[in-house]
Design an enzyme around this catalytic site. Structure first.
Site, short mmCIF file in Angstrom:
data_model
loop_
_atom_site.label_atom_id
_atom_site.label_comp_id
_atom_site.label_asym_id
_atom_site.label_seq_id
_atom_site.Cartn_x
_atom_site.Cartn_y
_atom_site.Cartn_z
N ARG A 1 -6.38 -11.15 25.70
CA ARG A 1 -5.33 -11.57 24.75
C ARG A 1 -4.23 -12.28 25.55
O ARG A 1 -3.84 -11.82 26.61
CB ARG A 1 -4.77 -10.32 24.07
CG ARG A 1 -3.83 -10.61 22.92
CD ARG A 1 -3.43 -9.31 22.25
NE ARG A 1 -4.56 -8.62 21.64
CZ ARG A 1 -4.65 -7.29 21.52
NH1 ARG A 1 -3.68 -6.51 21.96
NH2 ARG A 1 -5.70 -6.73 20.94
N ARG B 1 3.03 4.69 24.89
CA ARG B 1 1.98 4.07 24.09
C ARG B 1 2.34 2.60 23.93
O ARG B 1 3.38 2.15 24.41
CB ARG B 1 1.93 4.78 22.72
CG ARG B 1 0.66 4.63 21.93
CD ARG B 1 -0.49 5.40 22.54
NE ARG B 1 -1.65 5.44 21.65
CZ ARG B 1 -2.54 4.46 21.51
NH1 ARG B 1 -2.40 3.35 22.18
NH2 ARG B 1 -3.58 4.60 20.71
N LYS B 2 1.51 1.88 23.21
CA LYS B 2 1.80 0.47 22.95
C LYS B 2 3.18 0.33 22.30
O LYS B 2 3.65 1.26 21.61
CB LYS B 2 0.73 -0.15 22.07
CG LYS B 2 0.64 0.47 20.69
CD LYS B 2 -0.37 -0.25 19.81
CE LYS B 2 -1.72 0.43 19.82
NZ LYS B 2 -2.63 -0.09 18.80
N GLY C 1 -11.80 -2.81 10.56
CA GLY C 1 -13.04 -2.11 10.87
C GLY C 1 -12.88 -0.67 11.28
O GLY C 1 -13.87 0.03 11.52
N CYS D 1 -5.63 -3.15 13.18
CA CYS D 1 -5.18 -4.39 13.80
C CYS D 1 -5.01 -5.49 12.74
O CYS D 1 -4.21 -6.40 12.92
CB CYS D 1 -6.19 -4.85 14.85
SG CYS D 1 -6.48 -3.61 16.11
N GLY D 2 -5.77 -5.42 11.68
CA GLY D 2 -5.65 -6.41 10.60
C GLY D 2 -4.60 -6.05 9.57
O GLY D 2 -4.57 -6.63 8.49
#
Ligand code: SF4
Length: 540
Positions: A74, A183-184, A440, A445-446
């Site tokens: 990314r 974390r992120k 998914g 993420c979407g």
């Protein structure tokens, strides 16, 4: 004691730390970049230590499914604006190493697939030479900074946020004080009054505000903390502060320090800033922030007027008279390298040489002079591929990566969403946008939760064995921020297209004129939608 030493001291002896925390303490995530360049790229995939494989994220790299030596990378596009030259560099990397594939992500970044470890030093060099970076695009660190892709030209922004995004990027990227967060950590900065950067789903967000201070009207920001999606989604909470543009970096550093020092490090599933904010509440969070950064003004007048969903289709007048920007549709965010090169040409020939990436996985060409607009409309890429006015469903479909490349995915998503949107456009006519997001797995993420209709993949048992299916969620929006809600509807993939046609037909027949789907769900209630679902599934 430096910040770096302090964090070692604070956590090193805690026996409850999760495994990833121990990995990070043993070797900082950023250290893996050097190991990739000096060792792994030369000695090959088999030489990679398992713990370093976890640290690859700090270089912006994940193993690609099925973990056979290929990787996803990314690349950060700060604020969602890149130059045509940068676009060409990205396209060439995709051509040379990434099987020609370029994805625009829901955080305005760019992703490659199919990379191998030997190529990383060259890719890092090419990116650096172009002023780009994949570093910290993944991992427990400050990631891609989301912004307004129209910054600087936007008639609906109250100040140009490009310098602020650039300052934040400079401050946080490769800053070892913040390379080991629990974390992120996701930030957004936008002064667009239609919430172009989806403030409420970020860990830290700055939105436009004004305040009269000592008789002078100051334009600045309100501050939101603790938003995030995944399996336990939270909307960010607003702090009672007003921040001047020149204070943004200081406040961002303060919030990030609180997360670093007080965020939870026991369970990976309970480590995002949102959990700390939920426990502390915005008042205590503000108190702790002020201890770090000093007094701040209390909040002023919010200048956000609504939500544009991150969509900019069509040709629109800019802030600069006589100039237009073009919002283009990139179906599910996927393009090939030649298309990206062509976009770069269009940006140079018609615009100011910049390209915007949108959190809806679309793109923008900025700063087109009025006299060039007619010719721009006729360009084959615009007519045939990246349309100014896409079909309703193709234009408002968002998808994550899914089983094609993602190790966490339960189902296929990307190509499925593209085909599903096409199918819907062929079977149902609708004159208002209807945002469908497909993911998914629960990681979202979407951004499934903010969709009008959110489809989340699962596996279900049938007499024929395990099959792919989707849970259906309805009514998400950031207009009056609320996540969509789950229906009792587990739809197997073979029935998904027909199911949605019927569901959307109910809406079409019952809606008020021009009523958006989420507003319709609000008005008729979830029970009514469930009745529709039950009747569809009974007759299927
Ligand atoms: Fe993978 Fe899940 Fe993210 Fe989709 S939502 S890309 S399946 S982790």
């Amino acid at each position: 004691m430096s910040m770096a030493e302090r964090k070692q001291w604070k956590w090193a002896d805690d026996p409850s730390l999760n495994k990833m925390e121990l990995t990070k303490l043993e070797k900082d995530g950023l250290d893996v970049i050097e190991t990739i360049i000096n060792t792994y790229s030369k000695e090959g995939f088999a030489s990679i230590e398992p713990s370093d494989m976890d640290r690859f994220k700090w270089a912006g790299i994940y193993q690609q499914r099925p973990k056979d030596g290929h990787f996803m990378m990314r690349v950060r596009i700060p604020g969602g604006i890149m130059t045509s030259e940068q676009a060409r560099v990205l396209a060439k990397i995709a051509q040379d190493y990434g099987r020609d594939l370029v994805d625009v992500t829901t955080r305005q970044a760019v992703q490659f697939h199919w990379l191998t470890v030997d190529t990383f030093p060259d890719i890092f060099e090419r990116l650096a030479a172009a002023g780009l970076s994949s570093f910290e695009a993944c991992g427990d660190c400050p990631r891609q900074i989301m912004g307004n892709p129209l910054a600087g030209i936007d008639p609906h922004e109250v100040l140009d946020t490009r310098p602020i995004v650039a300052e934040l990027e400079k401050f946080f990227l490769l800053n070892r004080d913040f390379s080991n967060l629990p974390r992120k950590y996701k930030m957004s900065v936008s002064a667009n009054i239609y919430n172009a950067a989806h403030a409420q789903i970020n860990d830290l967000a700055f939105t436009p505000a004004k305040k009269n201070i000592a008789g002078e009207e100051v334009i600045g920001f309100h501050v939101w903390v603790g938003g995030g999606l995944s399996a336990k989604p939270y909307l960010a909470k607003q702090l009672d502060v007003f921040v001047r543009p020149e204070e943004v970096v200081k406040v961002a550093a303060g919030v990030t320090t609180l997360f670093r020092d007080f965020g939870y490090r026991q369970k990976r599933t309970h480590a995002r800033l949102k959990f700390l904010v939920a426990d502390w509440g915005p008042e205590k969070f503000k108190e702790e922030l002020i201890k770090l950064v000093g007094e701040l003004e209390t909040s002023g007048e919010d200048l956000t007027k609504g939500w544009n969903g991150g969509y900019f289709y069509g040709l629109h007048e800019q802030r600069q008279p006589g100039y237009y920007y073009a919002g283009l549709s990139v179906p599910v965010g996927r393009m090939n390298a030649a298309e990206l090169i062509e976009l770069a040409r269009l940006a140079d020939e018609y615009g100011d040489g910049t390209i915007g990436t949108c959190n809806t996985q679309n793109v923008l060409i900025r700063h087109i002079a009025k006299e060039k607009v007619a010719a721009f409309r006729e360009e084959p890429l615009i007519v045939n591929r990246f349309k100014l006015k896409p079909d309703t469903f193709v234009g408002y479909a968002v998808s994550c990566t899914g089983t094609e490349y993602c190790n966490l995915a339960l189902v296929e998503t990307k190509e499925r969403m593209r085909l599903l949107a096409q199918y819907l456009d062929e079977h149902i006519e609708l004159d208002t946008p209807l945002r469908i997001h497909m993911i998914g797995c629960p990681n979202s993420c979407g951004q499934r939760q903010i969709a009008d209709i959110g489809l989340q993949g699962i596996k279900v048992k049938t007499p024929e064995g395990m099959v792919e299916a989707f849970d259906v969620h309805v009514g998400g929006t950031l207009e009056v921020p609320q996540f969509n809600r789950k229906l009792n509807a587990r739809v197997t993939v073979d029935r998904l297209g027909a199911f949605l046609v019927q569901l959307i037909t109910f809406y079409k027949e019952e809606r008020l004129e021009g009523e958006e789907y989420w507003r319709y769900v609000e008005r008729v209630g979830l029970e009514r939608i469930q009745e529709q679902v039950d009747s569809i599934l009974q007759t299927a």
